[in-house]
Enzyme design. Sequence first.
Site, short mmCIF file in Angstrom:
data_model
loop_
_atom_site.label_atom_id
_atom_site.label_comp_id
_atom_site.label_asym_id
_atom_site.label_seq_id
_atom_site.Cartn_x
_atom_site.Cartn_y
_atom_site.Cartn_z
N LYS A 1 -94.32 28.01 41.74
CA LYS A 1 -93.51 26.84 42.07
C LYS A 1 -94.37 25.61 41.89
O LYS A 1 -95.59 25.67 42.03
CB LYS A 1 -93.02 26.92 43.53
CG LYS A 1 -91.77 26.13 43.79
CD LYS A 1 -90.51 26.87 43.35
CE LYS A 1 -89.26 26.08 43.64
NZ LYS A 1 -88.05 26.89 43.47
P1 NAD Z 1 -80.08 19.34 44.32
O1 NAD Z 1 -81.14 18.28 44.45
O2 NAD Z 1 -79.25 19.41 43.11
O3 NAD Z 1 -79.08 19.28 45.58
C1 NAD Z 1 -79.48 19.27 46.91
C2 NAD Z 1 -78.31 18.71 47.73
O4 NAD Z 1 -78.57 18.88 49.11
C3 NAD Z 1 -78.06 17.23 47.50
O5 NAD Z 1 -76.65 17.04 47.37
C4 NAD Z 1 -78.60 16.57 48.77
O6 NAD Z 1 -77.92 15.37 49.08
C5 NAD Z 1 -78.33 17.65 49.79
N1 NAD Z 1 -79.19 17.62 50.97
C6 NAD Z 1 -80.53 17.54 51.03
N2 NAD Z 1 -80.95 17.61 52.30
C7 NAD Z 1 -79.83 17.75 53.05
C8 NAD Z 1 -79.60 17.91 54.44
N3 NAD Z 1 -80.60 17.92 55.31
N4 NAD Z 1 -78.32 18.05 54.86
C9 NAD Z 1 -77.30 18.04 54.00
N5 NAD Z 1 -77.45 17.93 52.67
C10 NAD Z 1 -78.72 17.77 52.21
O7 NAD Z 1 -80.88 20.72 44.55
P2 NAD Z 1 -80.40 22.17 44.15
O8 NAD Z 1 -80.96 22.51 42.82
O9 NAD Z 1 -78.93 22.32 44.39
O10 NAD Z 1 -81.20 23.05 45.21
C11 NAD Z 1 -80.77 23.21 46.55
C12 NAD Z 1 -81.53 24.36 47.19
O11 NAD Z 1 -81.31 25.55 46.41
C13 NAD Z 1 -83.05 24.19 47.25
O12 NAD Z 1 -83.52 24.87 48.38
C14 NAD Z 1 -83.53 24.92 46.00
O13 NAD Z 1 -84.86 25.36 46.09
C15 NAD Z 1 -82.56 26.09 46.01
N6 NAD Z 1 -82.37 26.76 44.72
C16 NAD Z 1 -81.99 26.07 43.61
C17 NAD Z 1 -81.78 26.76 42.43
C18 NAD Z 1 -81.27 26.06 41.19
O14 NAD Z 1 -80.96 26.77 40.21
N7 NAD Z 1 -81.12 24.75 41.18
C19 NAD Z 1 -81.99 28.14 42.35
C20 NAD Z 1 -82.37 28.81 43.51
C21 NAD Z 1 -82.56 28.12 44.70
#
Ligand code: NAD
Length: 442
Positions: free
Chosen positions: A132
């Site tokens: 990561k």
């Molecule tokens: P992103 O930046 O696209 O979206 C994150 C969202 O969460 C945003 O809409 C933000 O406003 C919201 N947010 C952040 N903190 C918040 C809180 N405290 N309360 C409410 N909303 C909040 O990110 P993403 O790619 O969707 O990733 C989200 C999670 O999923 C992370 O933990 C990431 O590691 C995990 N993840 C992502 C992927 C991927 O393919 N993008 C794959 C596996 C895991």
Amino acid sequence: MVTESLIPATERRQPSAQAADTEAMSFEQETNPWLAQEARFDFAAKKLNLDEGIWKILRQPARELIVHIPVGMDDGRIEVFTGYRVQHSTARGPSKGGVRYSPDVSLDEVRALASWMTWKCAVVNIPFGGAKGGIICDPHTMSQGELERMTRRYTAEMMEFLGPEKDVPAPDMGTNEQTMAWMMDTYSMHMRQTVTSVVTGKPVNIGGSSGRREATGRGISVVCDQAIQQLGIAVKDCRVILQGFGNVGSNAAKLLYEKGYRILGIADLDGGLYNANGIDIHALLAHRAQAGTIVGFSGAEAANPAELITRVCEILIPAATENVITSRNAAALHCRILCEGANGPTTIVADEILAANGVFVLPDILANAGGVTASYFEWVQDRMGYFWTEAEVNQRLDRIMTDSFRDVIAYAQSHSVNNRIAAYMLAVDRVAYTAKQRGMYA
Ligand code: NAD
């Protein structure tokens, strides 16, 4: 500037064969993702009776890089950003994992996320290890030019450590397809040839895979289907509340909505929405595309985001960030299934509360593995130079997610452990087996 970790081995904690003492934990310790990862790994390793030497090896990341990145800002100032890349394990293949841009990035967080990637890739049985990366920055306050310069310099600092057979980044919070295009281009310029397979999550026209953007949400929808089938809940009776409406949350919401689940609530950073009859997700996506936020959507009432996740539902999907379900709110949740779209949303203390309350947990290293699985497909397609249709990608993804769900549940049943520990045990067992077979070069 690149420095390998200088933390002396003597200062690293040795395997204690103990799960964390959850009662004696401060809130700060409870919410340290690296300590949470360690405690779960130790617990699984102990249950597996893991060889002590392999235990010691897998407990630490193999490599930790810290870079300080000078960036010329638009106003003429020079800013220096700190970035990390942690490669936890390459036992099963090149290390794989996203790059996060956020003001909250820390080395402990990146370490934990890297280890989770190792276990996640093993749960879905794809030939990758875990890594990561992250940069401490606020991408929302930076221009595209500043982001591009920072991304390119970060990539250049990592040149020796990245590569299709070494370590393959992908997007995560605060990064996207454009970030991956810059990383791929920078790496390619240094290599003097185009190397598309050095990153995944790229735009489709430069070697990205159809279906990658939606893949994490799609995987979530597949494991939700399996879980409600297992618990005897009909789709039409299934009420869902999500936290986070970014890549993962919005795609999970859209796919579940299209399957007939009722999405009652969405909690995002700038506000929450609730509609007891269900939110029209297509209309909400159209609203967000115009307004840039979910706030102000006319098809639901405004709700407090923190309170929203405690409302009654069949499935709660935290899809935002770490440590949102803790000792402070776990007892207040009213869901039957907790499906972890985010990485590390639940602390180890909260885990115990959820278990006591009979919540069926779909752990992150299973539930959100659709993203890395589609990344694996992208890496395979780039190396072949032959691309699958979206239907082919989705079909393969559905099969892997379904099989992985069944593997974890069967493991939980046969070893009398909860789903999270089962997923860790399955993963640690697979990685340890390979590590042992490869032997140790010394
Ligand atoms: P992103 O930046 O696209 O979206 C994150 C969202 O969460 C945003 O809409 C933000 O406003 C919201 N947010 C952040 N903190 C918040 C809180 N405290 N309360 C409410 N909303 C909040 O990110 P993403 O790619 O969707 O990733 C989200 C999670 O999923 C992370 O933990 C990431 O590691 C995990 N993840 C992502 C992927 C991927 O393919 N993008 C794959 C596996 C895991």
